[in-house]
Design an enzyme around this catalytic site. Sequence first.
Site, short mmCIF file in Angstrom:
data_model
loop_
_atom_site.label_atom_id
_atom_site.label_comp_id
_atom_site.label_asym_id
_atom_site.label_seq_id
_atom_site.Cartn_x
_atom_site.Cartn_y
_atom_site.Cartn_z
N TRP A 56 0.82 -1.21 0.00
CA TRP A 56 0.00 0.00 0.00
C TRP A 56 0.86 1.26 0.00
CZ3 TRP A 56 -4.30 -0.61 -2.11
CH2 TRP A 56 -5.02 -1.79 -1.95
N ASP A 87 -1.64 6.80 6.18
CA ASP A 87 -2.70 5.91 5.70
C ASP A 87 -3.03 4.97 6.84
OD1 ASP A 87 -4.27 3.98 4.57
OD2 ASP A 87 -2.93 3.52 2.89
N LYS A 127 -12.85 -1.39 6.59
CA LYS A 127 -12.26 -2.29 7.58
C LYS A 127 -12.85 -1.99 8.96
CE LYS A 127 -8.70 -1.85 4.32
NZ LYS A 127 -8.75 -3.08 3.63
C1 PLP Z 1 -3.58 0.24 3.98
C2 PLP Z 1 -4.48 0.41 2.80
N1 PLP Z 1 -4.39 1.53 2.06
C3 PLP Z 1 -5.17 1.71 0.99
C4 PLP Z 1 -6.10 0.78 0.59
C5 PLP Z 1 -6.94 1.03 -0.62
O1 PLP Z 1 -8.25 1.28 -0.21
P1 PLP Z 1 -9.44 1.46 -1.24
O2 PLP Z 1 -9.72 0.12 -1.81
O3 PLP Z 1 -10.54 2.00 -0.39
O4 PLP Z 1 -9.01 2.43 -2.29
C6 PLP Z 1 -6.24 -0.40 1.33
C7 PLP Z 1 -7.23 -1.40 0.92
O5 PLP Z 1 -7.31 -2.50 1.37
C8 PLP Z 1 -5.40 -0.58 2.46
O6 PLP Z 1 -5.49 -1.70 3.19
#
Ligand code: PLP
Length: 361
Positions: free
Chosen positions: A103, A173, A197
């Site tokens: 991520w 994040d 989540k």
């Molecule tokens: C730590 C983290 N950042 C970003 C995201 C991306 O999220 P989204 O699918 O809402 O764009 C996720 C998705 O699982 C994540 O776990």
Amino acid sequence: MSKRAYNFCAGPAALPTEVLERARDELLDWQGKGLSVMEMSHRSDEYVAIAEKAEQDLRDLLSIPSNYKVLFLQGGASQQFAEIPLNLLPEDGVADYVETGIWSKKAIEEARRFGNVNVVASASQYDYFAIPGQNEWNLTPGAAYLHYASNETIGGLEFDWVPEAGDVPLVVDMSSDILSRPIDVSRFGLIYAGAQKNIGPSGLVVVIVREDLLGRARSICPTMLNYKIAADNGSMYNTPATYSWYLSGLVFQWLKDQGGVEAMEKRNRAKKDLLYKAIDASEFYTNPIQPSARSWMNVPFRLADEKLDKAFLVGAEARGLLNLKGHRSVGGMRASIYNALGLDAVEALVAYMAEFEKEHG
Ligand SMILES: Cc1ncc(COP(=O)(O)O)c(C=O)c1O
């Protein structure tokens, strides 16, 4: 009522049963108004009250100081990967990023489209089993911001400390660990979290941003991605994701009823301790992450022989233990144990793991 399975999905993840029951009860007729929340104007007094209560409850849960705005936006956490540099990175500036897994890597790749990015440290030097200490980071003096992911949902690597950023705004994040334990919001310039989540349904992203960081957007920043415009319009510049916002509000209320993030910390600690203890005590299951960097929310583990993975998953599903398959990029298993799962879910998982090991180990 039909029986609910234990859902270990990384996201969209399990929601508290009480929240879904309340949403069900209010689905057709919200509090005697004769209509669903989904059918309300976002400008109506009723809906504005729902939205404001959700924000206030989140503020209470995280003790968010009054000089921070709370935004309920769309596009998920991934849209923030672009929105952050568009709002905070001047054309001639440098943004610092810490890379600890998939991520944070995605955030880095997206930010590079908009300007200069300095990767200050990478967990690749430890094969993603540990987080480089801050004394190893190559920080840029006067950086526009410092970005990191507090919990890498796929790798199962989590910071148990907050980086020291000095005057540089710290951007995090927190998609997969927000509300799992108390945090000091004042340490951060901006916190963002995809909802699916620990907050609510997917598509929604919550942004908590310090007021002095508003109004710095680049001229090319699209109106819909401009934090100041979102803040000035109470996250209603356009039609917001009204039902997701409402459901998130029900989750915040539920969290308060449970005793808030302090109670969650206690419960989450017990859950992760039980699961890691079971993994470490066995010769059959392994998790390679350095103990201090092990995620409380996402616990990846491997079986001694990956040929048994399929049988493990089939047996788990037969016992109502769902979505234990690891991310396709890592393989193995992963148990995501967010707030909505109680200790009973982990007890059921650990019992099954012991049973499977006895039979196949
Ligand atoms: C730590 C983290 N950042 C970003 C995201 C991306 O999220 P989204 O699918 O809402 O764009 C996720 C998705 O699982 C994540 O776990």
